[in-house]
Design a protein around this motif. Structure first.
Motif, PDB file in Angstrom:
ATOM      1  N   GLU A  71       0.807  -1.218   0.000  1.00 56.97           N
ATOM      2  CA  GLU A  71       0.000   0.000   0.000  1.00 56.97           C
ATOM      3  C   GLU A  71       0.848   1.279   0.000  1.00 56.97           C
ATOM      4  O   GLU A  71       0.552   2.228  -0.704  1.00 56.97           O
ATOM      5  N   HIS A  72       1.946   1.291   0.766  1.00 57.16           N
ATOM      6  CA  HIS A  72       2.773   2.496   0.880  1.00 57.16           C
ATOM      7  C   HIS A  72       3.645   2.761  -0.350  1.00 57.16           C
ATOM      8  O   HIS A  72       4.166   3.866  -0.505  1.00 57.16           O
ATOM      9  N   GLN A 106       5.739  -5.503   5.544  1.00 60.25           N
ATOM     10  CA  GLN A 106       5.324  -4.175   5.092  1.00 60.25           C
ATOM     11  C   GLN A 106       6.413  -3.666   4.156  1.00 60.25           C
ATOM     12  O   GLN A 106       7.537  -3.401   4.599  1.00 60.25           O
ATOM     13  N   ILE A 129       8.734  -1.367   1.808  1.00 59.74           N
ATOM     14  CA  ILE A 129       9.148   0.027   1.669  1.00 59.74           C
ATOM     15  C   ILE A 129       9.805   0.258   0.308  1.00 59.74           C
ATOM     16  O   ILE A 129       9.995   1.391  -0.108  1.00 59.74           O
TER      17      ILE A 129
END
Length: 121
Positions: A60-61, A95, A97
């Motif tokens: 998502e990021h 997650q 990056i």
């Protein structure tokens, strides 16, 4: 002077051994893209196992920076991200990056290089 924390190069199968919050870099093949959650499901069956590890990678990021072909099933990609352990879910979660296409990677050479790096510490 301090900079960002370096990532540890690991095999996708080693993600289970990483503590939550560990910054990792690994290679995986896209098995599925779950649009509703912005999650890539990656596999890399090395070392060979009857049940290969699946990494659920939250992109998502970084979604705005990913090229469309980098989300195609069957594409090998590199991931830098942080290991997460959500309480309500089982499995391996990262997650992301940074995400980029692995290109024409020589898997056998990559696997040997990562194994050798872990042997020497």
């Amino acid at each position: 002077m301090s900079g960002p924390v370096p990532s540890s190069l690991v095999l996708l199968s080693d993600l289970r051994k990483c503590a939550p919050g560990t910054k990792v870099r690994f290679l995986g093949c896209i098995d599925e893209y779950v649009v509703t959650t912005g999650t890539l499901r990656l596999k890399h069956n090395y070392p060979p196992a009857s049940q290969p590890t699946v990494a659920n990678v939250d992109i998502e990021h970084v979604l705005e920076r990913i090229k469309p072909h980098e989300m195609d099933v069957g594409t090998w990609i590199n991931i830098i991200g942080y290991v997460e352990r959500p309480k309500e879910k089982k499995g391996v979660f990262v997650q992301a990056i940074a995400v980029w296409d692995a290109g024409n990677v020589d898997l056998e050479l990559y696997q040997k290089a990562v194994d050798k790096r872990h042997e020497v510490g």
